[in-house]
Write an enzyme that holds these catalytic residues in place. Structure first.
Site, short mmCIF file in Angstrom:
data_model
loop_
_atom_site.label_atom_id
_atom_site.label_comp_id
_atom_site.label_asym_id
_atom_site.label_seq_id
_atom_site.Cartn_x
_atom_site.Cartn_y
_atom_site.Cartn_z
N GLU A 65 0.85 -1.20 0.00
CA GLU A 65 0.00 0.00 0.00
C GLU A 65 0.88 1.25 0.00
O GLU A 65 1.76 1.39 0.85
CB GLU A 65 -0.95 0.05 1.20
CG GLU A 65 -1.87 1.27 1.12
CD GLU A 65 -2.96 1.31 2.17
OE1 GLU A 65 -3.91 2.11 1.98
OE2 GLU A 65 -2.88 0.57 3.16
N ASP A 141 -2.99 12.28 -1.82
CA ASP A 141 -3.18 13.72 -1.71
C ASP A 141 -3.62 14.27 -3.07
O ASP A 141 -2.93 14.09 -4.08
CB ASP A 141 -1.87 14.38 -1.28
CG ASP A 141 -2.06 15.82 -0.82
OD1 ASP A 141 -2.91 16.53 -1.42
OD2 ASP A 141 -1.38 16.24 0.12
N LYS A 145 -5.29 22.45 -5.97
CA LYS A 145 -5.00 23.73 -6.61
C LYS A 145 -4.23 23.50 -7.91
O LYS A 145 -3.30 22.69 -7.94
CB LYS A 145 -4.21 24.64 -5.67
CG LYS A 145 -5.01 25.10 -4.45
CD LYS A 145 -4.20 26.02 -3.58
CE LYS A 145 -5.01 26.49 -2.37
NZ LYS A 145 -4.23 27.37 -1.48
N THR A 228 -12.55 4.59 5.19
CA THR A 228 -11.64 5.32 6.07
C THR A 228 -12.14 6.75 6.25
O THR A 228 -13.09 7.19 5.62
CB THR A 228 -10.23 5.36 5.47
OG1 THR A 228 -10.27 6.10 4.24
CG2 THR A 228 -9.71 3.95 5.21
N ARG A 229 -11.46 7.50 7.09
CA ARG A 229 -11.84 8.88 7.36
C ARG A 229 -11.71 9.74 6.10
O ARG A 229 -12.44 10.74 5.95
CB ARG A 229 -11.02 9.46 8.50
CG ARG A 229 -9.53 9.53 8.25
CD ARG A 229 -8.77 9.92 9.51
NE ARG A 229 -7.34 9.93 9.33
CZ ARG A 229 -6.63 11.00 8.97
NH1 ARG A 229 -7.26 12.15 8.75
NH2 ARG A 229 -5.34 10.94 8.83
#
Length: 249
Positions: A65, A141, A145, A228-229
């Site tokens: 992972e 991530d 932008k 997951t969160r």
């Protein structure tokens, strides 16, 4: 005249954070067991291949992972599948500490952690010999932008790295809650001939701009991926979840 040194563009920004005492205790007691001892410089570049076989103490199918965060996904899957070995690559040290604590709490012994940049580490780890049967990249991530998108992990060059380390039939699973990153992932994969997307043309978004006419290509949610969160946050902000599942042809 001194030659200007170009800074390596990474998909992460080195950051630290407070580690709770419980996790500090877990690190002190168990870090040496679950964190792979390797030569890694101060930019998270792995400079020498560690002996993975010795770290696990056995040979078994390996799942990797990339960006394991606090270890929620990898530890949950490892607990359900003790027949596999699992390697988590994570540069965020509090995440590594949390993962060690979770491993101990859940009583699993088939997970190892490497605090290194995956872009550099993967070719060194798997350039020859053992190869992972699966690679996971869940909710990397998004660098949403426009000026930061050059930092996104999943690009054609990174897709080629993954293709090179997978065996024939090996699987790469991805997920994101950002539409434009999902489309970028899909297009990056399509740029690598060795990677086959069995879901080509499926689950088309009406607003998908497509790269060279490619649209859709998304997989149903993989039943092995827990919530997951990161996913919860995305859903809470009304973002769509996209899954990709491709294999090495």
């Amino acid at each position: 005249m001194t030659e200007k040194r170009h800074r390596r563009i990474t998909s992460f920004v080195p950051r630290s954070g407070r580690i709770p005492e419980r996790q500090e205790r877990a690190l002190r007691a168990h870090g040496a067991t679950y964190i792979i001892d390797a030569e890694i410089d101060d930019t998270y570049v792995l400079t020498e291949r560690p002996r993975l076989e010795e770290s696990f103490g056995r040979q078994a199918p390996l799942i990797v992972e990339i960006g394991a965060g606090a270890g929620d996904q990898i530890v949950a899957h490892a607990k359900e599948h003790p027949e596999n070995n699992y390697l988590a690559l994570e540069v965020w040290w509090p995440g590594v500490a949390s993962s060690v604590s979770r491993i101990v709490r859940e009583g699993v012994d088939n997970v190892r952690l490497l605090n290194a940049d995956a872009v550099v580490a993967l070719p060194l780890l798997f350039g020859q010999g053992e190869k992972p049967v699966e690679v996971w990249t869940f909710f990397p991530d998004p660098w949403q932008k426009a000026r930061h998108r050059k930092r996104r992990l999943v690009t054609p060059s990174f897709a080629q790295i993954v293709a090179d380390i997978l065996p024939t039939g090996g699987v790469w699973r991805l997920a994101t809650d950002w539409d434009d990153y999902a489309w970028q992932m899909r297009d990056a994969i399509a740029a690598v001939p060795e990677l086959v997307n069995p879901h080509a043309g499926q689950r088309i978004d009406e607003d998908d701009p497509g790269d060279e006419g490619i649209v859709g290509g998304f997989a149903p949610r993989w039943e092995g991926r827990i919530t997951t969160r990161f996913e919860t946050r995305g859903l809470g902000e009304n973002r769509r979840i996209h899954d990709l599942e491709v294999y090495r042809g």
